[in-house]
Scaffold this active site. Structure first.
Site, PDB file in Angstrom:
ATOM      1  N   GLU A 170      19.226 -81.668  36.278  1.00  0.00           N
ATOM      2  CA  GLU A 170      19.233 -82.959  36.963  1.00  0.00           C
ATOM      3  C   GLU A 170      17.777 -83.427  37.080  1.00  0.00           C
ATOM      4  O   GLU A 170      16.998 -82.846  37.842  1.00  0.00           O
ATOM      5  CB  GLU A 170      19.837 -82.812  38.366  1.00  0.00           C
ATOM      6  CG  GLU A 170      19.859 -84.122  39.116  1.00  0.00           C
ATOM      7  CD  GLU A 170      20.257 -84.004  40.598  1.00  0.00           C
ATOM      8  OE1 GLU A 170      19.980 -82.974  41.219  1.00  0.00           O
ATOM      9  OE2 GLU A 170      20.816 -84.982  41.106  1.00  0.00           O
TER      10      GLU A 170
ATOM     11  N   GLU B  56      27.010 -82.656  50.435  1.00  0.00           N
ATOM     12  CA  GLU B  56      26.950 -83.641  49.341  1.00  0.00           C
ATOM     13  C   GLU B  56      25.715 -83.290  48.520  1.00  0.00           C
ATOM     14  O   GLU B  56      24.589 -83.472  48.981  1.00  0.00           O
ATOM     15  CB  GLU B  56      26.835 -85.059  49.903  1.00  0.00           C
ATOM     16  CG  GLU B  56      28.058 -85.524  50.664  1.00  0.00           C
ATOM     17  CD  GLU B  56      29.274 -85.751  49.790  1.00  0.00           C
ATOM     18  OE1 GLU B  56      29.158 -85.671  48.549  1.00  0.00           O
ATOM     19  OE2 GLU B  56      30.344 -85.992  50.345  1.00  0.00           O
TER      20      GLU B  56
ATOM     21  N   LYS C 128      18.290 -85.397  61.248  1.00  0.00           N
ATOM     22  CA  LYS C 128      16.999 -84.984  60.682  1.00  0.00           C
ATOM     23  C   LYS C 128      16.787 -85.657  59.324  1.00  0.00           C
ATOM     24  O   LYS C 128      17.451 -85.342  58.351  1.00  0.00           O
ATOM     25  CB  LYS C 128      16.963 -83.463  60.471  1.00  0.00           C
ATOM     26  CG  LYS C 128      15.560 -82.990  60.110  1.00  0.00           C
ATOM     27  CD  LYS C 128      15.546 -81.677  59.378  1.00  0.00           C
ATOM     28  CE  LYS C 128      15.563 -81.816  57.879  1.00  0.00           C
ATOM     29  NZ  LYS C 128      14.414 -82.496  57.271  1.00  0.00           N
TER      30      LYS C 128
END
Ligand code: NAD
Length: 476
Positions: free
Chosen positions: A379, A248, A175
């Protein structure tokens, strides 16, 4: 303006599947529609999982050499459609087509990675062979794997999952992100001619597709790359049937420039460690700590370098930095810049976003913001970089580690003993000394702390798609 006139289809059980409902893919350089792609329903997912489950029976029984040969053929298929893939990649992702790590490079890396990953072998391991016992550890595939990919490296990060999952005998549902589905849909087309039906399925859809995959009771493994916030949801959802997970996730990587570094030498690699791919790299330098002795000289050289970098439409061969990939990310980066401005810190470069089509943000460098400012703590995942002054090595290590993330980092300077000692104290999965973002199929890659669970690449990453199985024979 470029619109792709061809149709795109999903791949389910070796068939091209179209849907009435379609999702629009936008070019981030001008916000016009590039193409429309299918929107999978829950029934499509059920069909894909059923096909994958059925195909698993024979695919998992093939020898690893037979599976590796198919993966190599798939790599050749990617290479043979390089031009088309690279162009689509730039149109959907925004990445400059010809830049050093541009669209061609990513497509080439995806093909090469497949070839290299196909060489890995998880051989049975004899744990004991005595008069009493023979004990052998084997690796068996997990079953159906759901592979969920983000928009920042849509081709390469898909391959990091596809190649090891297939090599070890799993069947897959891939996906892509709804923002960047085109290259993955083409991979599905290529796979149709190579893999038996049901082995390699590709589904595209809206926001609910990811949660359907992670919750599906007949999917046995999830390999997910994306943000930490989503990774937590994935893990929670996967817990229902104890799916194996590889996560991850995000990072807030620090680069530490030592007092003996030569600013003229390190500015160029450090610039690209921050801004390559418009700073949308999980392992980009997101906090740049520079020793006070060279801070002013370094900052001036960095700003001079930044001012000469062409930012623009990725289809233009002169462009080195493209737009931010999507509107949500664009708004977020703008917000962080506004927050920095309001706090009164000095903007060394950039900072003014033009009101024009496309998600363009100028390269923005913030001069020594406080450690607790948003631009340091969060971030950004876009072209705004805090450059921060420090004077004490123990202090800078503590500041670099003062984050929930632990993906990677780097140290720059001539004193390699000092650099090594700092690298050993950074709480991250990877540390580079005097280089950045060097990754390879044989190097394990993964995050500490909230940057992830498990690794990708290397034999260790391949093993994440397997269960261990020990068979013990009593001899007497
Ligand atoms: P994201 O988490 O929003 O989405 C990633 C993928 O998950 C997409 O395919 C998305 O459609 C899907 N998704 C969204 N919600 C889901 C849910 N509830 N359940 C299942 N799937 C869901 O991330 P993004 O914005 O696409 O990517 C940017 C983030 O990815 C950054 O934080 C970046 O650091 C991180 N990233 C990490 C690595 C790494 O290897 N550690 C690599 C690249 C990007």
């Amino acid at each position: 303006m470029q619109t792709i006139t061809r149709e795109f289809s999903m791949t389910i059980n070796g068939q091209a599947i179209k849907t009435d409902k379609l999702l629009s893919v936008l070019n981030p350089a001008n916000e016009t529609e590039v193409a429309r792609v299918p929107v999978a329903t829950q029934e499509h997912l059920n069909e894909a999982v059923a096909a994958a489950k059925s195909a698993f029976k024979s695919w998992s029984k093939l020898s690893v050499e037979e599976r590796a040969a198919k993966i190599e053929a798939f790599a050749d298929g990617i290479a043979s459609r390089r031009e088309e893939l690279a162009k689509l990649f730039t149109l959907e992702m925004g990445r400059p087509i010809s830049a050093p790590f541009g669209s061609y490079t990513e497509i080439d890396a995806a093909a090469n990675w497949c070839k290299e990953m196909a060489k890995f072998r998880l051989a049975p391991e004899v744990l004991e062979d005595t008069d009493a016992h023979k004990i052998v550890k084997y690796r068996t595939p997990v079953g159906v794997a759901g592979l969920i990919v983000p928009w920042n490296f849509p081709a390469l990060l898909a391959i990091w999952k596809i190649a090891p999952a297939l090599l070890t005998g799993n069947t897959i549902i891939v996906k892509p992100s709804p923002y960047t589905p085109l290259t993955t849909l083409i991979m599905g087309e290529i796979a149709r001619d190579i893999f038996p039906p049901g082995v390699f399925n590709v589904l595209t859809g809206e926001d609910e597709l990811g949660p359907w995959i992670t919750a599906h009771p007949e999917i046995n493994k999830i390999s997910f790359t994306g943000s930490t916030a989503t990774g937590k949801k994935v893990m929670q959802s996967a817990a229902a049937n104890l799916k194996r997970v590889t996560l991850e996730l995000g990072g807030n990587d620090a680069a530490i420039v030592l007092e003996d570094a030569n600013p003229q030498e390190v500015v160029e690699p450090l610039f690209w460690s921050c801004f390559s791919n418009t700073a949308q790299v999980c392992i980009a330098t997101k906090r740049l700590y520079v020793h006070e002795k060279i801070y002013d000289q370094f900052l001036e050289a960095l700003v001079q370098y930044a001012k000469n970098i062409p930012v623009g439409d990725g289809m233009d061969k002169a462009t080195l930095i493209g737009p931010v990939q999507n509107k949500m990310q664009y708004e977020r980066v703008k917000e962080l810049i506004e927050d920095a401005k309001k706090s009164g810190v000095k903007i060394a470069c950039g900072g003014n976003v033009e009101d024009k089509p496309g998600y363009f943000i100028p390269i923005t460098i913030i001069d020594n913001p406080p450690e607790d400012s948003r631009v340091v703590k969060e971030e950004a995942f876009g072209p705004v970089l805090p450059v921060i002054k420090y004077s004490d090595y123990n202090d800078v290590i503590q500041r670099a580690n003062n984050t929930e993330y632990g993906l990677a980092g780097s140290v720059w300077g001539k004193d390699l003993n000092l650099a090594q000692s700092i690298a050993e104290q950074l709480e991250t999965g990877t540390v580079w000394i005097n280089e950045f973002q060097v990754l390879a199929p044989n190097l394990p890659f993964g995050g500490h702390k909230q940057s992830g669970i498990g690794v990708e690449n290397s034999l260790e990453g391949v093993a994440e798609y397997t269960n261990t199985k020990t068979i013990m024979v009593k001899k007497k």
